[in-house]
Design a protein around this motif. Structure first.
Motif, mmCIF file in Angstrom:
data_model
loop_
_atom_site.group_PDB
_atom_site.id
_atom_site.type_symbol
_atom_site.label_atom_id
_atom_site.label_comp_id
_atom_site.label_asym_id
_atom_site.label_seq_id
_atom_site.Cartn_x
_atom_site.Cartn_y
_atom_site.Cartn_z
ATOM 1 N N ALA A 1 50.248 23.045 46.231
ATOM 2 C CA ALA A 1 50.052 21.787 45.500
ATOM 3 C C ALA A 1 48.887 21.918 44.526
ATOM 4 O O ALA A 1 47.812 22.392 44.897
ATOM 5 N N GLY A 2 49.123 21.533 43.295
ATOM 6 C CA GLY A 2 48.061 21.572 42.286
ATOM 7 C C GLY A 2 47.827 22.942 41.687
ATOM 8 O O GLY A 2 46.962 23.111 40.833
ATOM 9 N N GLY A 3 48.608 23.941 42.107
ATOM 10 C CA GLY A 3 48.430 25.288 41.566
ATOM 11 C C GLY A 3 49.128 25.441 40.226
ATOM 12 O O GLY A 3 50.049 24.696 39.892
ATOM 13 N N GLU A 4 48.670 26.402 39.434
ATOM 14 C CA GLU A 4 49.321 26.674 38.155
ATOM 15 C C GLU A 4 49.304 28.174 37.891
ATOM 16 O O GLU A 4 48.359 28.876 38.247
ATOM 17 N N GLN B 1 51.813 38.551 38.522
ATOM 18 C CA GLN B 1 51.791 37.101 38.713
ATOM 19 C C GLN B 1 50.370 36.712 39.095
ATOM 20 O O GLN B 1 49.697 37.439 39.827
ATOM 21 N N SER B 2 49.934 35.605 38.581
ATOM 22 C CA SER B 2 48.609 35.115 38.952
ATOM 23 C C SER B 2 48.636 33.598 38.927
ATOM 24 O O SER B 2 49.419 32.994 38.191
ATOM 25 N N ARG C 1 42.593 24.401 42.746
ATOM 26 C CA ARG C 1 41.241 23.866 42.950
ATOM 27 C C ARG C 1 40.409 24.794 43.831
ATOM 28 O O ARG C 1 39.273 25.109 43.527
ATOM 29 N N GLY C 2 40.997 25.239 44.931
ATOM 30 C CA GLY C 2 40.221 25.983 45.916
ATOM 31 C C GLY C 2 40.280 27.490 45.823
ATOM 32 O O GLY C 2 39.736 28.169 46.689
ATOM 33 N N GLY C 3 40.920 28.043 44.783
ATOM 34 C CA GLY C 3 40.970 29.500 44.743
ATOM 35 C C GLY C 3 41.897 30.049 43.682
ATOM 36 O O GLY C 3 42.261 29.372 42.721
ATOM 37 N N ALA C 4 42.296 31.307 43.894
ATOM 38 C CA ALA C 4 43.145 32.013 42.929
ATOM 39 C C ALA C 4 43.896 33.121 43.654
ATOM 40 O O ALA C 4 43.464 33.582 44.715
ATOM 41 N N ILE D 1 50.109 45.025 45.529
ATOM 42 C CA ILE D 1 48.899 44.421 46.094
ATOM 43 C C ILE D 1 48.768 42.964 45.656
ATOM 44 O O ILE D 1 48.931 42.641 44.485
ATOM 45 N N GLN D 2 48.474 42.119 46.633
ATOM 46 C CA GLN D 2 48.166 40.722 46.351
ATOM 47 C C GLN D 2 46.715 40.477 46.723
ATOM 48 O O GLN D 2 46.279 40.802 47.830
ATOM 49 N N GLY D 3 45.961 39.951 45.783
ATOM 50 C CA GLY D 3 44.581 39.580 46.043
ATOM 51 C C GLY D 3 44.458 38.074 46.077
ATOM 52 O O GLY D 3 45.154 37.372 45.339
#
Length: 197
Positions: free
Chosen positions: A105-108, A115-116, A120-123, A144-146
């Protein structure tokens, strides 16, 4: 021969520039302070990179499509409770994970890497690594996913702060790419591209 337990003395609490063996030294220290809203963190050793590299190599060698990884660093604010700490971790993702663009929710989505995304709380950031350290990666790259989460924070949810979340993750990802000797920086730019998709 020196006597004693072999444990080096270290302070209980340190500034953002010293946490996790100095991973955030430089401009990142101020970013970490701003996104977490904290300036003093529990001391933590700097061996997170070894753990991440070992976990990713083990996951890759397993032949599975995905594998758990490890935490690079969990800056734990002084006086914070469980779950208040920020965190940066890396793991091996399955191919379908980047095809699934369901965001929290709220991610973009951003345009950097395979993909990135920011929230609000991270990335989070997905990329592939071809390395002489990984047999067969020229045919099948290590995926790899960071992820970076800023923990409990009163920092505002603005473009500036979302971008700082991604800048912190991008900088830590470049450190990992260097350790793993990924060809072409894992396809990542030297400077973060902070462009919404």
């Amino acid at each position: 021969m020196a006597c004693g337990s072999g444990e080096e003395e270290h302070p209980q609490f340190v500034g953002a520039d010293e946490v996790c063996g100095g991973l955030f030294a430089g401009p990142l220290a101020e970013m970490l302070e701003r996104v977490t809203g904290k300036t003093v963190f529990a001391w933590a050793n700097g061996n997170g990179m070894e753990k991440v590299v070992a976990a990713l190599k083990k996951g890759y060698e397993s032949g599975r499509s995905w594998a758990g990884g490890a935490h690079l660093c969990e800056p734990d604010p002084k006086g914070g409770g469980l779950g208040d700490e920020a965190g940066i971790s890396f793991s091996m993702y399955a191919p379908q994970d980047v095809e699934d663009e369901r965001l929290p929710a709220g991610g973009e989505l951003y345009t950097m890497g395979l993909q990135s995304s920011v929230r609000r709380g991270g990335a989070s950031l997905y990329f592939e690594c071809v390395s002489p350290q990984l047999d067969g990666s020229d045919q099948t790259p290590l995926r790899i996913q960071g992820g970076f989460g800023r923990g409990k924070s009163d920092a505002p949810d603005t473009r500036e702060y979302r971008n700082m979340n991604m800048q912190i993750l991008h900088a830590m990802t470049l450190k990992l790419v260097k350790e793993l000797d990924c060809a072409n920086n894992g396809g990542l730019p030297k400077s973060p591209v902070l462009t919404p998709k």
